[in-house]
Design a protein around this motif. Structure first.
Motif, mmCIF file in Angstrom:
data_model
loop_
_atom_site.group_PDB
_atom_site.id
_atom_site.type_symbol
_atom_site.label_atom_id
_atom_site.label_comp_id
_atom_site.label_asym_id
_atom_site.label_seq_id
_atom_site.Cartn_x
_atom_site.Cartn_y
_atom_site.Cartn_z
ATOM 1 N N GLU A 6 -57.729 65.009 45.910
ATOM 2 C CA GLU A 6 -58.719 65.186 46.975
ATOM 3 C C GLU A 6 -59.044 66.660 47.197
ATOM 4 O OE1 GLU A 6 -57.903 61.187 49.634
ATOM 5 O OE2 GLU A 6 -56.392 62.766 49.555
ATOM 6 N N LEU A 7 -58.069 67.532 47.001
ATOM 7 C CA LEU A 7 -58.371 68.967 47.068
ATOM 8 C C LEU A 7 -59.320 69.365 45.941
ATOM 9 C CD1 LEU A 7 -54.969 70.673 47.955
ATOM 10 C CD2 LEU A 7 -56.685 69.694 49.470
ATOM 11 N N ALA A 36 -53.590 64.059 52.284
ATOM 12 C CA ALA A 36 -54.562 64.576 51.310
ATOM 13 C C ALA A 36 -53.846 64.994 50.032
ATOM 14 C CB ALA A 36 -55.336 65.752 51.905
ATOM 15 N N THR A 38 -58.600 69.574 55.514
ATOM 16 C CA THR A 38 -57.586 68.523 55.358
ATOM 17 C C THR A 38 -56.533 68.503 56.445
ATOM 18 O OG1 THR A 38 -56.155 69.944 54.003
ATOM 19 C CG2 THR A 38 -57.840 68.639 52.861
ATOM 20 N N VAL A 95 -62.019 62.445 52.547
ATOM 21 C CA VAL A 95 -60.740 63.087 52.296
ATOM 22 C C VAL A 95 -59.816 62.802 53.464
ATOM 23 C CG1 VAL A 95 -59.566 65.286 51.959
ATOM 24 C CG2 VAL A 95 -61.783 64.884 50.903
ATOM 25 N N ARG A 96 -58.623 62.305 53.176
ATOM 26 C CA ARG A 96 -57.686 61.961 54.222
ATOM 27 C C ARG A 96 -57.144 63.213 54.898
ATOM 28 N NH1 ARG A 96 -53.700 58.493 50.671
ATOM 29 N NH2 ARG A 96 -54.301 60.148 49.218
ATOM 30 N N ALA A 97 -56.967 63.145 56.184
ATOM 31 C CA ALA A 97 -56.469 64.292 56.926
ATOM 32 C C ALA A 97 -54.937 64.311 56.897
ATOM 33 C CB ALA A 97 -56.972 64.242 58.365
#
Length: 413
Positions: free
Chosen positions: A19-20, A15, A39, A9-11
């Motif tokens: 992704e959530l 995000a 995130t 998951v991209r920070a």
């Protein structure tokens, strides 16, 4: 269901809503606060992106969680994937038999049907009949056609997963290169209602894969989610293997991985693929049925052999054990190469005589290092394994983060 490989998951502000949703579905973050921590998104941004998922009907609020602060306060509201907003259709074809079902997004079977479906009759007829089955099953499950978000199909042949077409299938005459996705989608629309669309607002997607692959996927996800290298061998009319490595089906370059039925074992028997000496020609359910028929026993297929084994027929049991030894000899190489934690035997011959034969040769021929931590087991899901795997394949495809974004955009949320 559990067992899928974790996705990164991209920070920060990168995000996405998808992704959530992935964090919630996997159980890694199930509150708004946990999503913020995972995130780095602000509370407002998390709220905005969750709102899209709520409006789509894909997320719901559950019960309050524990209060983490020693000062007390209100409990955190948990977030849950709402598996009631859509259903999946799944089917599993063998050479002479089919099984179909309506499933929830978490793999519960709501309605099921099995019966005669002969792949030799060709894809147009078989897939047309499947479309009829699906329409009938939706009525039985009391679900509307527009609740269907996708269709999964397991077939007894190698499949190019990019196109959904079978590639030179030895036991599926007339199916090579056929547009299975298009025909099944049309058949479903014809029987369930013209212009049928999915719960995402677009044409119903159809995913096709090899039956052993989907059986392995279903069994690994439901029974062995922590096994990082899982192998299943299906022995029915033919012989094939499915492998799940790191939570993902291993297919090879073009879907040909696991086709162990056509490994040469030195015999002179003619295989349905046109070659001599294939493992399937001497150790499959079809091969055992042929040998039984030659000795005067009524048997024409792997399912007939299964029935004889169930009744304790002595000659069928002896031949099944011999077939198990032949397969076990080949599996010694497979186990040495893959080093799986679980080797599952499934299909018509997956009973005690065959399993005994497999173990005899496998442990005799494989290096002790390769079998020290290996469990050799039989199917837990039985005839439903392919259905469960096909349903899971559809769900993982449709709710992958990148596809969630596409589907939310199509819904206008």
């Amino acid at each position: 269901m559990t067992g899928r490989a974790d996705r990164t998951v991209r920070a920060g502000n990168q995000a996405s809503s998808g992704e959530l949703l992935e964090l919630v579905r996997s159980g890694r973050a199930t509150t708004r606060g946990a999503l913020q921590q995972a995130t780095g998104l602000s509370r407002a941004t998390v709220g905005q992106r969750l709102d899209r998922l709520f409006r789509a009907g894909w997320l719901r609020e559950g019960a309050g969680g524990p209060v983490d602060s020693p000062l007390g306060g209100r409990p955190s509201i948990t977030l849950e994937f709402d598996d009631a907003h859509a259903v999946v259709l799944a089917a599993d074809l063998d050479t002479r038999h089919g099984r179909a079902a309506v499933l929830t997004l978490t793999g519960e079977i709501l309605a099921e049907k099995s019966g005669l479906l002969v792949v030799d009759e060709g894809p147009d007829a078989v897939l047309g009949e499947l479309g009829r089955w699906f329409a009938d099953l939706l009525v039985k499950a009391a679900k509307p056609a527009d609740a269907v978000c996708g269709i999964g199909l397991a077939v007894p042949g190698p499949v190019d997963s990019d196109t959904g077409r079978v590639v030179q299938p030895p036991i599926m005459p007339g199916w090579d290169g056929y547009d299975i996705r298009g025909r099944l989608s049309r058949a479903f629309a014809e029987h369930a209602g013209a212009g049928t669309v999915s719960a995402a607002g677009a044409g119903v997607p159809v995913l096709v894969d090899n039956d052993a692959n989907l059986m392995a996927y279903g069994e690994q996800r439901t029974g062995y989610p922590d096994c990082s290298a899982f192998a299943l061998v299906k022995v029915s009319t033919g012989i094939g293997a499915g492998m799940v490595v790191g939570g993902t089906i291993y297919r090879g370059i073009d879907g040909g991985a696991g086709d162990i039925g056509h490994i040469r074992v030195g015999a002179d028997a003619l295989c349905r693929c046109g070659s001599y000496g294939c493992l399937a020609a001497v150790a499959s359910g079809g091969a055992v049925a042929r040998r039984l028929a030659e000795s005067g026993v009524a048997a024409a297929s792997g399912s007939d052999v299964r029935d004889l084994l169930t009744s304790g027929h002595p000659e069928a049991m002896a031949l099944a054990r011999e077939a198990g030894r032949q397969v076990g000899d080949v599996l010694a190489t497979v186990v040495t190469l893959l080093n799986p934690g679980v080797l599952m035997i499934a299909g018509d011959l997956a009973g005690t005589p065959f399993l005994t034969g497999v173990r005899e040769l496998l442990y005799q021929r494989a290096l002790p290092r390769s079998t020290a931590h290996l469990d050799v087991v039989t199917s837990r899901l039985g005839e439903r394994a392919g259905l469960i795997g096909a349903g899971a394949l559809v769900v993982e495809y449709l709710y992958a983060p990148e596809r969630v974004e596409e589907r939310l955009a199509a819904l206008g949320v």
